[in-house]
Design a protein around this motif. Structure first.
Motif, PDB file in Angstrom:
ATOM      1  N   LEU A  21      -3.170  15.835  -5.519  1.00 12.40           N
ATOM      2  CA  LEU A  21      -4.038  15.037  -6.074  1.00 12.40           C
ATOM      3  C   LEU A  21      -4.132  14.609  -7.297  1.00 12.40           C
ATOM      4  N   VAL A  22      -3.909  15.656  -8.113  1.00 13.81           N
ATOM      5  CA  VAL A  22      -3.529  15.378  -9.639  1.00 13.81           C
ATOM      6  C   VAL A  22      -2.412  14.401 -10.077  1.00 13.81           C
ATOM      7  N   LEU A  23      -1.364  14.403  -9.251  1.00 20.37           N
ATOM      8  CA  LEU A  23      -0.382  13.686  -9.353  1.00 20.37           C
ATOM      9  C   LEU A  23      -0.544  12.247  -8.815  1.00 20.37           C
ATOM     10  N   ALA A  24      -1.488  12.000  -7.732  1.00 22.77           N
ATOM     11  CA  ALA A  24      -1.789  10.931  -7.306  1.00 22.77           C
ATOM     12  C   ALA A  24      -2.859  10.290  -8.413  1.00 22.77           C
ATOM     13  N   ASN A  25      -3.779  10.987  -8.788  1.00 23.38           N
ATOM     14  CA  ASN A  25      -4.737  10.492 -10.161  1.00 23.38           C
ATOM     15  C   ASN A  25      -3.872   9.994 -11.227  1.00 23.38           C
ATOM     16  N   LYS A  26      -2.584  10.728 -11.455  1.00 12.82           N
ATOM     17  CA  LYS A  26      -2.184  10.232 -12.823  1.00 12.82           C
ATOM     18  C   LYS A  26      -1.289   8.915 -12.264  1.00 12.82           C
ATOM     19  N   ALA A  27      -0.782   8.633 -11.249  1.00 13.85           N
ATOM     20  CA  ALA A  27      -0.075   7.602 -10.779  1.00 13.85           C
ATOM     21  C   ALA A  27      -1.129   6.374 -10.842  1.00 13.85           C
ATOM     22  N   ILE A  28      -2.367   6.743 -10.371  1.00 13.74           N
ATOM     23  CA  ILE A  28      -3.446   5.433  -9.976  1.00 13.74           C
ATOM     24  C   ILE A  28      -3.771   5.193 -11.447  1.00 13.74           C
ATOM     25  N   MET A  29      -3.859   6.224 -12.664  1.00 13.21           N
ATOM     26  CA  MET A  29      -4.196   5.520 -13.773  1.00 13.21           C
ATOM     27  C   MET A  29      -3.038   4.920 -14.463  1.00 13.21           C
ATOM     28  N   ARG A  30      -1.997   5.138 -14.278  1.00 14.49           N
ATOM     29  CA  ARG A  30      -0.837   4.478 -15.000  1.00 14.49           C
ATOM     30  C   ARG A  30      -0.518   3.052 -14.202  1.00 14.49           C
ATOM     31  N   ASP A  31      -0.948   2.984 -12.773  1.00 17.96           N
ATOM     32  CA  ASP A  31      -1.348   1.489 -12.573  1.00 17.96           C
ATOM     33  C   ASP A  31      -2.468   0.968 -13.051  1.00 17.96           C
ATOM     34  N   GLU A  32      -3.476   1.676 -13.406  1.00 17.90           N
ATOM     35  CA  GLU A  32      -4.632   0.904 -14.039  1.00 17.90           C
ATOM     36  C   GLU A  32      -4.379   0.378 -15.523  1.00 17.90           C
ATOM     37  N   ASN A  33      -3.706   1.408 -16.080  1.00 24.70           N
ATOM     38  CA  ASN A  33      -3.098   0.931 -17.498  1.00 24.70           C
ATOM     39  C   ASN A  33      -2.119  -0.222 -17.587  1.00 24.70           C
ATOM     40  N   LEU A  34      -1.178  -0.234 -16.534  1.00 28.99           N
ATOM     41  CA  LEU A  34      -0.444  -1.407 -16.395  1.00 28.99           C
ATOM     42  C   LEU A  34      -1.276  -2.777 -16.262  1.00 28.99           C
ATOM     43  N   VAL A  35      -2.089  -2.691 -15.406  1.00 23.90           N
ATOM     44  CA  VAL A  35      -2.847  -3.976 -15.038  1.00 23.90           C
ATOM     45  C   VAL A  35      -3.771  -4.407 -16.255  1.00 23.90           C
ATOM     46  N   LYS A  36      -4.267  -3.327 -17.026  1.00 20.85           N
ATOM     47  CA  LYS A  36      -5.143  -3.633 -18.078  1.00 20.85           C
ATOM     48  C   LYS A  36      -4.204  -4.170 -19.323  1.00 20.85           C
ATOM     49  N   MET A  74       0.716  -1.226   0.108  1.00 20.42           N
ATOM     50  CA  MET A  74       0.041  -0.066  -0.042  1.00 20.42           C
ATOM     51  C   MET A  74       0.939   1.299  -0.293  1.00 20.42           C
ATOM     52  N   ILE A  75       1.645   1.489   1.152  1.00 22.48           N
ATOM     53  CA  ILE A  75       2.349   2.839   0.973  1.00 22.48           C
ATOM     54  C   ILE A  75       3.758   2.754   0.081  1.00 22.48           C
ATOM     55  N   GLN A  76       3.879   1.562  -0.649  1.00 21.92           N
ATOM     56  CA  GLN A  76       5.223   1.545  -1.492  1.00 21.92           C
ATOM     57  C   GLN A  76       4.700   2.256  -2.764  1.00 21.92           C
ATOM     58  N   ARG A  77       3.323   2.545  -2.936  1.00 26.76           N
ATOM     59  CA  ARG A  77       3.180   3.066  -4.347  1.00 26.76           C
ATOM     60  C   ARG A  77       3.184   4.602  -3.796  1.00 26.76           C
ATOM     61  N   ILE A  78       3.439   5.259  -5.267  1.00 27.07           N
ATOM     62  CA  ILE A  78       3.891   6.707  -5.129  1.00 27.07           C
ATOM     63  C   ILE A  78       2.422   7.568  -4.871  1.00 27.07           C
ATOM     64  N   GLN A  79       1.323   6.890  -5.385  1.00 18.82           N
ATOM     65  CA  GLN A  79       0.014   7.648  -5.017  1.00 18.82           C
ATOM     66  C   GLN A  79      -0.455   7.636  -3.716  1.00 18.82           C
ATOM     67  N   SER A  80       0.137   6.721  -2.860  1.00 17.66           N
ATOM     68  CA  SER A  80      -0.211   6.459  -1.285  1.00 17.66           C
ATOM     69  C   SER A  80       0.605   7.513  -0.941  1.00 17.66           C
ATOM     70  N   VAL A  81       1.942   7.908  -1.236  1.00 20.44           N
ATOM     71  CA  VAL A  81       2.694   9.100  -0.635  1.00 20.44           C
ATOM     72  C   VAL A  81       1.931  10.438  -0.775  1.00 20.44           C
ATOM     73  N   TYR A  82       1.247  10.436  -2.173  1.00 20.09           N
ATOM     74  CA  TYR A  82       0.621  11.736  -2.548  1.00 20.09           C
ATOM     75  C   TYR A  82      -0.613  11.902  -1.668  1.00 20.09           C
ATOM     76  N   LEU A  83      -1.269  11.009  -1.626  1.00 20.60           N
ATOM     77  CA  LEU A  83      -2.342  10.878  -0.874  1.00 20.60           C
ATOM     78  C   LEU A  83      -2.102  11.247   0.669  1.00 20.60           C
TER      79      LEU A  83
END
Length: 136
Positions: A115-130, A1-10
């Protein structure tokens, strides 16, 4: 959980909107007294709401779509708070008792950036999983 960059941003958003507004001056009134978020109930509620949305998004690390939606809602909430600060600061000085603006009025801008940086990182993770799911 905390190892992802969006968790740090949040986590930074939680600190910025959950703790800093109660120590940082929003503005000084006509008498020269410092006004913090606790003095204004609506501003207090907006900051607590922003912090709560960031906490929920941080804890929803398994559901990236929900994290993204909560991030967007938090961005909208911070834009409303920023608009409220701009409206209050641009009113005629006789109508509102703001004589000097404080650094606390910039906190929603900093939250929006993280929050914008966190959302970009979340979308990057989602695209990687897809992309990995396409290979299966």
């Amino acid at each position: 959980m905390i190892q992802r960059i969006q968790s740090v941003y949040l986590l930074l958003v939680i600190i910025i909107s959950g703790a800093l507004p109660f120590f940082v001056t929003l503005w000084k009134d006509a008498e020269g007294a410092a006004v913090v978020a606790l003095d204004e109930p609506f501003v207090f509620g907006m900051y607590i709401g922003s912090s709560a949305l960031a906490i929920i998004a941080l804890l929803a690390f398994k559901n990236r779509k929900l994290q993204f939606v909560l991030g967007r809602l938090n961005i909208i909430l911070n834009f409303i708070l920023l608009g409220l600060f701009v409206y209050w600061s641009l009113r005629v000085p006789g109508e509102m008792n703001i004589s000097e603006k404080g650094i606390g009025m910039l906190l929603p801008i900093i939250s929006i950036v993280f929050l914008v940086l966190a959302n970009k990182a979340i979308m990057r993770d989602e695209n990687l999983v897809k992309s990995v799911d396409r290979l299966r």
